[in-house]
Design a protein around this motif. Sequence first.
Motif, PDB file in Angstrom:
ATOM      1  N   LYS A  61      26.793  41.932  45.750  1.00 32.82           N
ATOM      2  CA  LYS A  61      28.012  42.211  44.975  1.00 32.82           C
ATOM      3  C   LYS A  61      27.712  43.168  43.817  1.00 32.82           C
ATOM      4  N   ILE A  62      26.527  42.989  43.215  1.00 32.86           N
ATOM      5  CA  ILE A  62      26.144  43.885  42.121  1.00 32.86           C
ATOM      6  C   ILE A  62      25.940  45.301  42.655  1.00 32.86           C
ATOM      7  N   GLU A  63      25.262  45.389  43.814  1.00 33.30           N
ATOM      8  CA  GLU A  63      25.010  46.711  44.380  1.00 33.30           C
ATOM      9  C   GLU A  63      26.292  47.394  44.812  1.00 33.30           C
ATOM     10  N   ALA A  64      27.226  46.585  45.352  1.00 33.66           N
ATOM     11  CA  ALA A  64      28.494  47.169  45.819  1.00 33.66           C
ATOM     12  C   ALA A  64      29.441  47.424  44.653  1.00 33.66           C
ATOM     13  N   ARG A  65      29.092  46.872  43.449  1.00 34.23           N
ATOM     14  CA  ARG A  65      29.958  47.016  42.264  1.00 34.23           C
ATOM     15  C   ARG A  65      31.376  46.535  42.549  1.00 34.23           C
ATOM     16  N   THR A  66      31.494  45.406  43.224  1.00 32.70           N
ATOM     17  CA  THR A  66      32.814  44.868  43.535  1.00 32.70           C
ATOM     18  C   THR A  66      33.467  44.348  42.258  1.00 32.70           C
ATOM     19  N   THR A  67      34.557  44.954  41.881  1.00 29.68           N
ATOM     20  CA  THR A  67      35.185  44.579  40.613  1.00 29.68           C
ATOM     21  C   THR A  67      36.372  43.655  40.850  1.00 29.68           C
ATOM     22  N   GLY A  68      36.900  43.132  39.762  1.00 27.59           N
ATOM     23  CA  GLY A  68      38.086  42.276  39.818  1.00 27.59           C
ATOM     24  C   GLY A  68      37.734  40.806  39.800  1.00 27.59           C
ATOM     25  N   SER A  69      38.753  39.970  39.571  1.00 24.14           N
ATOM     26  CA  SER A  69      38.531  38.530  39.499  1.00 24.14           C
ATOM     27  C   SER A  69      39.085  37.843  40.730  1.00 24.14           C
ATOM     28  N   HIS A  70      38.371  36.806  41.159  1.00 27.68           N
ATOM     29  CA  HIS A  70      38.756  36.034  42.327  1.00 27.68           C
ATOM     30  C   HIS A  70      39.866  35.045  41.973  1.00 27.68           C
ATOM     31  N   PHE A  71      40.145  34.865  40.684  1.00 26.95           N
ATOM     32  CA  PHE A  71      40.914  33.705  40.248  1.00 26.95           C
ATOM     33  C   PHE A  71      42.354  33.975  39.867  1.00 26.95           C
ATOM     34  N   ASP A  72      42.708  35.212  39.711  1.00 26.07           N
ATOM     35  CA  ASP A  72      44.060  35.524  39.296  1.00 26.07           C
ATOM     36  C   ASP A  72      44.442  34.788  38.010  1.00 26.07           C
ATOM     37  N   GLY A  73      43.515  34.731  37.082  1.00 21.13           N
ATOM     38  CA  GLY A  73      43.868  34.282  35.740  1.00 21.13           C
ATOM     39  C   GLY A  73      43.736  32.812  35.423  1.00 21.13           C
ATOM     40  N   GLY A  74      43.510  31.951  36.406  1.00 19.85           N
ATOM     41  CA  GLY A  74      43.418  30.527  36.074  1.00 19.85           C
ATOM     42  C   GLY A  74      42.251  29.870  36.769  1.00 19.85           C
ATOM     43  N   SER A  75      41.946  28.622  36.406  1.00 19.76           N
ATOM     44  CA  SER A  75      40.866  27.902  37.065  1.00 19.76           C
ATOM     45  C   SER A  75      41.320  27.447  38.451  1.00 19.76           C
ATOM     46  N   LYS A  76      40.350  27.118  39.297  1.00 23.54           N
ATOM     47  CA  LYS A  76      40.645  26.501  40.583  1.00 23.54           C
ATOM     48  C   LYS A  76      39.695  25.344  40.756  1.00 23.54           C
ATOM     49  N   VAL A  77      40.180  24.302  41.415  1.00 20.96           N
ATOM     50  CA  VAL A  77      39.305  23.169  41.690  1.00 20.96           C
ATOM     51  C   VAL A  77      38.610  23.407  43.021  1.00 20.96           C
ATOM     52  N   GLY A  78      37.321  23.080  43.067  1.00 23.28           N
ATOM     53  CA  GLY A  78      36.580  23.151  44.321  1.00 23.28           C
ATOM     54  C   GLY A  78      36.414  24.562  44.867  1.00 23.28           C
ATOM     55  N   VAL A  79      36.079  25.519  43.998  1.00 23.85           N
ATOM     56  CA  VAL A  79      35.913  26.888  44.494  1.00 23.85           C
ATOM     57  C   VAL A  79      34.676  26.997  45.363  1.00 23.85           C
ATOM     58  N   ASN A  80      34.783  27.863  46.326  1.00 24.49           N
ATOM     59  CA  ASN A  80      33.674  28.111  47.229  1.00 24.49           C
ATOM     60  C   ASN A  80      32.887  29.306  46.698  1.00 24.49           C
ATOM     61  N   ILE A  81      31.592  29.067  46.452  1.00 22.46           N
ATOM     62  CA  ILE A  81      30.775  30.106  45.831  1.00 22.46           C
ATOM     63  C   ILE A  81      30.690  31.360  46.707  1.00 22.46           C
ATOM     64  N   SER A  82      30.683  31.166  48.035  1.00 27.32           N
ATOM     65  CA  SER A  82      30.586  32.335  48.918  1.00 27.32           C
ATOM     66  C   SER A  82      31.825  33.211  48.785  1.00 27.32           C
ATOM     67  N   ASP A  83      33.002  32.578  48.689  1.00 24.74           N
ATOM     68  CA  ASP A  83      34.235  33.349  48.500  1.00 24.74           C
ATOM     69  C   ASP A  83      34.154  34.159  47.219  1.00 24.74           C
ATOM     70  N   LEU A  84      33.646  33.466  46.206  1.00 26.70           N
ATOM     71  CA  LEU A  84      33.571  34.081  44.894  1.00 26.70           C
ATOM     72  C   LEU A  84      32.715  35.329  44.901  1.00 26.70           C
ATOM     73  N   LEU A  85      31.699  35.304  45.751  1.00 27.75           N
ATOM     74  CA  LEU A  85      30.741  36.408  45.753  1.00 27.75           C
ATOM     75  C   LEU A  85      31.013  37.394  46.877  1.00 27.75           C
ATOM     76  N   ALA A  86      32.178  37.242  47.483  1.00 32.12           N
ATOM     77  CA  ALA A  86      32.502  38.135  48.599  1.00 32.12           C
ATOM     78  C   ALA A  86      32.565  39.583  48.111  1.00 32.12           C
ATOM     79  N   THR A  87      32.043  40.489  48.962  1.00 30.24           N
ATOM     80  CA  THR A  87      32.054  41.905  48.620  1.00 30.24           C
ATOM     81  C   THR A  87      33.225  42.537  49.334  1.00 30.24           C
ATOM     82  N   LYS A  88      34.283  42.790  48.594  1.00 27.48           N
ATOM     83  CA  LYS A  88      35.484  43.324  49.272  1.00 27.48           C
ATOM     84  C   LYS A  88      35.387  44.829  49.457  1.00 27.48           C
TER      85      LYS A  88
END
Lengths: 316, 329
Positions: free
Chosen positions: B302-329
């Motif tokens: 994700k750092i190499e791809a410089r994938t920007t933006g937030s996965h959360f759309d402004g709020g917390s989520k319960v039970g987030v999946n770390i892989s989703d969070l680090l997805a390189t879009k």
Amino acid sequence: MALTTKGNLGPGRTEQSAFDAVHSAKRKDLWFAAGGLFVLAIAMSLLFTLIGDLIIRGTQYIDYDFMTSYPSRLPERAGILSAWVGSLLVMLVTAFLAVPVGIAAGLYLEEYARKGWFSDFIEINVSNLAGVPSIIYGLLALGMFVYGMGLGQTILVAGMTLALLILPIVIVSTREAVRSIPQIVKEGAYGIGADQWQVMWNYIIPAARPGIMTGAIVGLSRAIGETAPLITIGALTFIAFLPSPPVTGEFPFISFAWLHDGFTVLPIQMFNWVSRPQPEFHIAAAATGVVLIALTFSLNGIAIWIRYRLRKQHRN
Amino acid sequence: MRNLTLTTAAAAIAATLPGLAVAQDAAIQIDGSSTVFPISEAMAEEYQIATGNRVVVGVSGTGGGFQKFCRGETDFSGASRPIKNSEAAKCAENGIEFVELPIAMDALAVVVSPENDWVSCMTVEELKTIYEPEAQGKITNWNQVRDSFPDRELALFGAGTDSGTYDYFTYAVVGEEGASRGDFTATEDDNITVQGVSTNPNAIGFLGLAYVEENRSRLKPLEISYKGGECVPPTTDTAGDGSYQPLTRPLFIYAKKSSIENNQKVEDFAKFMFDPEIAPELVASTGYLPLPEKAFALAEKKIEARTTGSHFDGGSKVGVNISDLLATK
């Protein structure tokens, strides 16, 4: 006093009531003294318990490594080198700015300024400023120095902030010191033909110096323990290198680059360690507290010594 | 003579004042959450030892950190909650793009005094009964929470409203971020909660798991039952495998895209924080839970791809999946 108001009483009664009045006054005295002693004992024992507790917990932690190591995630490796160097440098800047300006302002207000509504207004404001919470100075400095003047989060800005904070203390104590000089000294000087500046330079300043120095050091002792305004202006919490050295190998050999370096100070380091979960960090925080208290005490000690020396000098 | 030295010194200072353009040896700047600080500090310390490059860390809180970050003053910002939309908008306004990186997992524990013998597990609903805004002044007794609890006064402790801990707890338990009763002992220093709960048998409070681990003998952590599930104790294992819900949350480091791009040292440091050889041990030593193993390679990508933006759309989520969070879009 009871004698005159109850004049219509017989002589024997008067004597009796006088005796009662004296007796009750003595009793009140005794009660007041006992009460005062009690309150003093509570206050002092609280203070001694706090300091004692800090010293007992912290002292054995202080050693050469603690003083010469940078902060660390591991308590056994953690030290306060960057913190105490930062504290000293910030104090240096603060003293350099606040003391001359404060003394000059105090002398002007006391000796030169025309007395009137304007000087009253300034006097009230200066006294009020001495009571303003320190965080307000932090916010002022953040807006003015850090962003307004673009100076950044540096030792210079920290020194300027704390200088603002203690300026009222220095001004007020300078005025008090000048006011306490017997009028006779001034009048005598004018009497032998001295002009205002000569009176000021040769009589007032030397006579007021002990009081002025005390005020300045009390101000600095307050500044050294301040955390809130420095956190507000963006003091760092972890910094594992020292500011640029003030002495360099090349011309002009003195460098002021350190003024523009980031910094941390002892109270911030202490605050950070106190809020950690690991108990070892709490001991490190206590040790930092001991160093801070030692610094404050030595500042006060210097003040007392200077005052003593100057008083002796002045008398001769 | 003394006057002369004073004047010279004053002149020298005056001369240096405008010379601000003389940049200091630029250190990598991190600021942000006090919760994330121990991790940033550990990373900064080890990176500096390993490479000699300078890193400094400040603590302005998650919100204060984002203010500086979005003004472009810092390279990284630690956060104990995802970036808010208003903050992201501020960043966008100033042309600051960021890479959102989970750095560790943190669990919040609900604790009572070891002398408390009537409760060992609570449901999220019961916690909500205690802490929701409607409970203010009404729920003051243990037997109001569950009938079998004794007739004892409730003494409430918890994190202060400025902390990400408070935000997440209210979000996960009450259902709305920042909604809670106001009449509890709120403190920004979890050690005060430790002190308060350990000395009062009627007390209940919530704090970071690291504080529980360090005070095992003085606190009794409660098991939590979520959505009718079984009671799960808060431990590094249950938080790490995601079974301790809903009080497990990721902690974040936000990296400034332009810094990574333009400064090799910053990119090196970003990757250093996700070095699978170093990071897990460092994170664990600060009392937090390291990311699952697969996360490290994902983060580096994700750092190499410089994938920007937030996965959360402004709020917390319960039970987030770390892989989703680090997805390189």
